[in-house]
Design a protein around this motif. Sequence first.
Motif, mmCIF file in Angstrom:
data_model
loop_
_atom_site.group_PDB
_atom_site.id
_atom_site.type_symbol
_atom_site.label_atom_id
_atom_site.label_comp_id
_atom_site.label_asym_id
_atom_site.label_seq_id
_atom_site.Cartn_x
_atom_site.Cartn_y
_atom_site.Cartn_z
ATOM 1 N N TRP A 135 -12.279 2.265 22.205
ATOM 2 C CA TRP A 135 -10.857 2.556 22.431
ATOM 3 C C TRP A 135 -10.127 1.270 22.807
ATOM 4 C CZ3 TRP A 135 -10.127 7.243 20.709
ATOM 5 C CH2 TRP A 135 -11.144 8.176 20.830
ATOM 6 N N PHE A 136 -8.906 1.146 22.311
ATOM 7 C CA PHE A 136 -8.045 0.050 22.717
ATOM 8 C C PHE A 136 -6.987 0.598 23.667
ATOM 9 C CE2 PHE A 136 -4.218 -2.612 22.257
ATOM 10 C CZ PHE A 136 -4.758 -3.834 22.657
ATOM 11 N N VAL A 137 -6.894 0.018 24.849
ATOM 12 C CA VAL A 137 -5.943 0.468 25.864
ATOM 13 C C VAL A 137 -4.814 -0.553 25.958
ATOM 14 C CG1 VAL A 137 -5.651 1.197 28.259
ATOM 15 C CG2 VAL A 137 -7.872 1.531 27.112
ATOM 16 N N LYS A 138 -3.625 -0.110 25.665
ATOM 17 C CA LYS A 138 -2.441 -0.971 25.686
ATOM 18 C C LYS A 138 -1.643 -0.655 26.939
ATOM 19 C CE LYS A 138 1.502 -2.277 22.770
ATOM 20 N NZ LYS A 138 2.093 -2.133 21.424
ATOM 21 N N VAL A 139 -1.429 -1.672 27.773
ATOM 22 C CA VAL A 139 -0.758 -1.481 29.064
ATOM 23 C C VAL A 139 0.553 -2.270 29.054
ATOM 24 C CG1 VAL A 139 -0.991 -1.620 31.565
ATOM 25 C CG2 VAL A 139 -3.044 -1.320 30.144
ATOM 26 N N TRP A 140 1.652 -1.568 29.257
ATOM 27 C CA TRP A 140 2.959 -2.221 29.269
ATOM 28 C C TRP A 140 3.222 -2.880 30.624
ATOM 29 C CZ3 TRP A 140 1.656 1.386 25.895
ATOM 30 C CH2 TRP A 140 2.182 1.324 24.590
ATOM 31 N N LYS A 141 4.013 -3.936 30.619
ATOM 32 C CA LYS A 141 4.395 -4.607 31.857
ATOM 33 C C LYS A 141 5.208 -3.652 32.732
ATOM 34 C CE LYS A 141 2.937 -8.646 30.204
ATOM 35 N NZ LYS A 141 1.667 -9.249 30.627
ATOM 36 N N GLU A 142 5.202 -3.913 34.020
ATOM 37 C CA GLU A 142 5.966 -3.076 34.945
ATOM 38 C C GLU A 142 7.438 -3.046 34.537
ATOM 39 O OE1 GLU A 142 6.908 -2.769 39.751
ATOM 40 O OE2 GLU A 142 5.286 -4.056 39.006
ATOM 41 N N GLY A 143 7.987 -1.858 34.451
ATOM 42 C CA GLY A 143 9.379 -1.692 34.055
ATOM 43 C C GLY A 143 9.577 -1.488 32.568
ATOM 44 N N GLU A 144 8.548 -1.779 31.750
ATOM 45 C CA GLU A 144 8.625 -1.558 30.301
ATOM 46 C C GLU A 144 8.048 -0.184 29.965
ATOM 47 O OE1 GLU A 144 9.963 -3.642 28.185
ATOM 48 O OE2 GLU A 144 10.200 -5.435 29.432
ATOM 49 N N GLN A 145 8.591 0.446 28.943
ATOM 50 C CA GLN A 145 8.119 1.766 28.532
ATOM 51 C C GLN A 145 7.746 1.763 27.047
ATOM 52 O OE1 GLN A 145 7.553 4.600 30.337
ATOM 53 N NE2 GLN A 145 7.953 3.342 32.142
ATOM 54 N N PRO A 146 6.722 2.548 26.671
ATOM 55 C CA PRO A 146 6.363 2.644 25.250
ATOM 56 C C PRO A 146 7.525 3.208 24.432
ATOM 57 C CG PRO A 146 4.664 3.633 26.646
ATOM 58 C CD PRO A 146 5.847 3.372 27.524
ATOM 59 N N ILE A 147 7.701 2.652 23.263
ATOM 60 C CA ILE A 147 8.751 3.099 22.360
ATOM 61 C C ILE A 147 8.127 3.363 20.994
ATOM 62 C CG2 ILE A 147 10.915 2.475 21.203
ATOM 63 C CD1 ILE A 147 11.504 0.626 23.555
ATOM 64 N N GLY A 148 8.485 4.472 20.383
ATOM 65 C CA GLY A 148 8.101 4.721 19.004
ATOM 66 C C GLY A 148 6.683 5.169 18.766
ATOM 67 N N LEU A 149 5.986 5.650 19.800
ATOM 68 C CA LEU A 149 4.612 6.094 19.581
ATOM 69 C C LEU A 149 4.549 7.293 18.631
ATOM 70 C CD1 LEU A 149 3.040 5.781 23.166
ATOM 71 C CD2 LEU A 149 2.883 4.191 21.243
ATOM 72 N N GLU A 150 5.573 8.136 18.672
ATOM 73 C CA GLU A 150 5.602 9.296 17.778
ATOM 74 C C GLU A 150 5.650 8.877 16.316
ATOM 75 O OE1 GLU A 150 7.864 8.576 20.017
ATOM 76 O OE2 GLU A 150 7.772 10.078 21.629
ATOM 77 N N LEU A 151 6.230 7.716 16.074
ATOM 78 C CA LEU A 151 6.402 7.231 14.707
ATOM 79 C C LEU A 151 5.074 6.905 14.036
ATOM 80 C CD1 LEU A 151 8.241 5.948 12.439
ATOM 81 C CD2 LEU A 151 8.125 3.830 13.783
ATOM 82 N N LEU A 152 4.057 6.516 14.825
ATOM 83 C CA LEU A 152 2.824 5.990 14.242
ATOM 84 C C LEU A 152 2.113 7.014 13.365
ATOM 85 C CD1 LEU A 152 1.528 3.934 17.298
ATOM 86 C CD2 LEU A 152 2.948 3.195 15.378
ATOM 87 N N ALA A 153 2.094 8.272 13.795
ATOM 88 C CA ALA A 153 1.461 9.312 12.976
ATOM 89 C C ALA A 153 2.206 9.488 11.652
ATOM 90 C CB ALA A 153 1.409 10.629 13.743
ATOM 91 N N GLU A 154 3.523 9.396 11.682
ATOM 92 C CA GLU A 154 4.313 9.538 10.457
ATOM 93 C C GLU A 154 4.029 8.394 9.486
ATOM 94 O OE1 GLU A 154 8.510 10.510 11.070
ATOM 95 O OE2 GLU A 154 8.061 10.767 13.196
ATOM 96 N N LEU A 155 3.907 7.188 10.032
ATOM 97 C CA LEU A 155 3.621 6.031 9.178
ATOM 98 C C LEU A 155 2.219 6.124 8.593
ATOM 99 C CD1 LEU A 155 5.152 3.230 11.418
ATOM 100 C CD2 LEU A 155 6.153 4.235 9.360
ATOM 101 N N HIS A 156 1.277 6.578 9.397
ATOM 102 C CA HIS A 156 -0.096 6.761 8.919
ATOM 103 C C HIS A 156 -0.119 7.775 7.770
ATOM 104 C CE1 HIS A 156 -4.495 6.810 9.253
ATOM 105 N NE2 HIS A 156 -4.414 8.111 9.081
#
Length: 274
Positions: A32-53
């Motif tokens: 597994w690859f774990v991606k950790v955002w910097k404090e104060g940053e939020q993930p954007i567009g994760l829903e999009l990845l399944a659509e692109l796949h």
Amino acid sequence: MDLERDYGLSVSSLEPHPGGFATDGWVADGTWFVKVWKEGEQPIGLELLAELHALGLPVVEPLRTIQGDLSAMDGDRAYAVFPYIQGRTATWDDWKVAARALRQVHDAPLQVMLPHADTSEPHIRALEDQLQHPWIVDRADVVSSALARFDEVRSRLGPVRDVLCHTDFHGLNVLIGDDGEVAAILDWENAVIGPREYDVWVAADGRRIPEFLDEYGADDLDLDHLEFALLARGLRDLSARVSRNVDRPGVDTWGFERIARVDSDLEEFRPYCA
């Protein structure tokens, strides 16, 4: 982070892995690859990845949490988990496969919900208030001239064909597999529907502009949109580093050096423009 609590994963090892400008990375059990955002940053567009796949693009979907979410919180930092894809980040020796992968992205059907490219560039506008920053004060006139040119180019942008644009298609976001082909295109957080030029400008960073464009199959690009994209990328990367006080060398490499060669880059792009 508590992978068992959030994802139901029992892991025995967690190894650091190169992240990105706004993230850190870890590999759990080589699976597994774990991606950790910097404090104060939020993930954007994760829903999009399944659509692109689903469109057949080499895109990795995030794992859902036990609660069905696409990310979780570790204290004040958000993180997400993805299947770990073996490979290496692309270099400019991989320009042929990168150019073909970019064309695949641009040829994908526009069946995803994405914003249209925003040419107002608020992050670039912030540079106007940063001209006395110690990293750029000695070249404030260069920044001011680039900002004025950016506004002038923006004022004459005309309509062009829109495609699916990644907008950050550099080597760190392109993973090359053992077969030498693109295994995954990463970090779609800034994807938009917009002109091809907002991706194709990246050929200038590799200093292989004609070769890259030949492999991509370019023959009718728009010179104004390319000028806008080249200026925008240099100014945007300059602004990001100055505003955050990070990566002092990048102010030159990704900011001033890009801005200084806009005209010479455009001359190499010119034969591929309509």
